[in-house]
Motif scaffolding. Structure first.
Motif: not given
Length: 221
Positions: A94-115
């Motif tokens: 729910i946090a990942v899907q509903q809170l934009a801040g979680v997604e931004r924090a995840l991008e910073r924590y896992r910067p390579k995840r799209q690679q």
């Protein structure tokens, strides 16, 4: 009278959510999903003091989320029930899907995840049956011993540079760790691909795998 009793009922249920309403306690739950641990082990893994870790564990215990079992002079904590795993998974989802801040924090924590290519659980099952991949668990060894995906081999992230030659060069290496909030598999894949091997990530960990109806080894839940 009924109103007072009902309020007390919901107050008791709120002990569960109150126990979870702290980022340190959520991290402790995330670690205990992987394997039971002592206070000292949890303190080391989270960077908290033993005293603070113990206090947070007591709050989780009061909320019915963890159990402490004495083993000699130490107390080892584990999740109180498999339902706690489902609860944590749903809260996180729910946090990942509903809170934009979680997604931004995840991008910073896992910067390579799209690679890296991502393989689904169903694709992994099919590929494993055909012998096309090597499934690599890069979590700490004690977590692998507690529970892991069938046919997975264990090379903790800290040992991977020294053990990279144990991995074949002619098969796809699928790495997994603690799930979507974990960066270990990303770091491992960076090294694996740099070594000339092919790699992909399984986003899910043992909790998601088990909740999807697949077995883990050994069967702990």
């Amino acid at each position: 009278m009924n109103r007072t009793i009902k309020a007390h009922l919901f107050q008791q249920i709120a002990l569960v959510t109150q126990a979870m309403a702290n980022p340190h306690r959520l991290e402790l739950l995330d670690l205990l999903v992987q394997a039971p641990r002592t206070v000292e082990q949890l303190a080391h893994a989270t960077g908290m003091s033993v005293a603070n870790t113990s206090q947070h564990l007591q709050r989780l215990k009061q909320g019915g989320l963890v159990i402490g079992e004495r083993q000699g002079t130490t107390i080892r904590y584990r999740l109180a029930d498999p339902a706690v795993i489902r609860l944590w998974n749903e809260v996180r989802t729910i946090a990942v899907q509903q809170l934009a801040g979680v997604e931004r924090a995840l991008e910073r924590y896992r910067p390579k995840r799209q690679q890296f290519p991502v393989i689904t659980m169903a694709e992994l099952q099919a590929s494993m049956k055909q012998g096309e991949i090597v499934l690599l668990d890069v979590r700490p060894a004690e977590e692998f011993v507690a529970a892991h995906l069938p046919a997975a081999i264990s090379i903790p992230l800290s040992e991977l540079p020294a053990r990279i030659d144990e991995l074949p060069v002619d098969k796809l290496i699928v790495a997994y760790c603690r799930g979507p909030l974990c960066s270990y598999a990303d770091e491992a894949l960076s090294f694996i691909i740099a070594s000339g091997r092919r790699g992909a990530r399984l986003e899910e960990g043992i909790a998601e795998w088990r909740l999807a109806g697949y077995p883990v080894v050994p069967t702990l839940w």
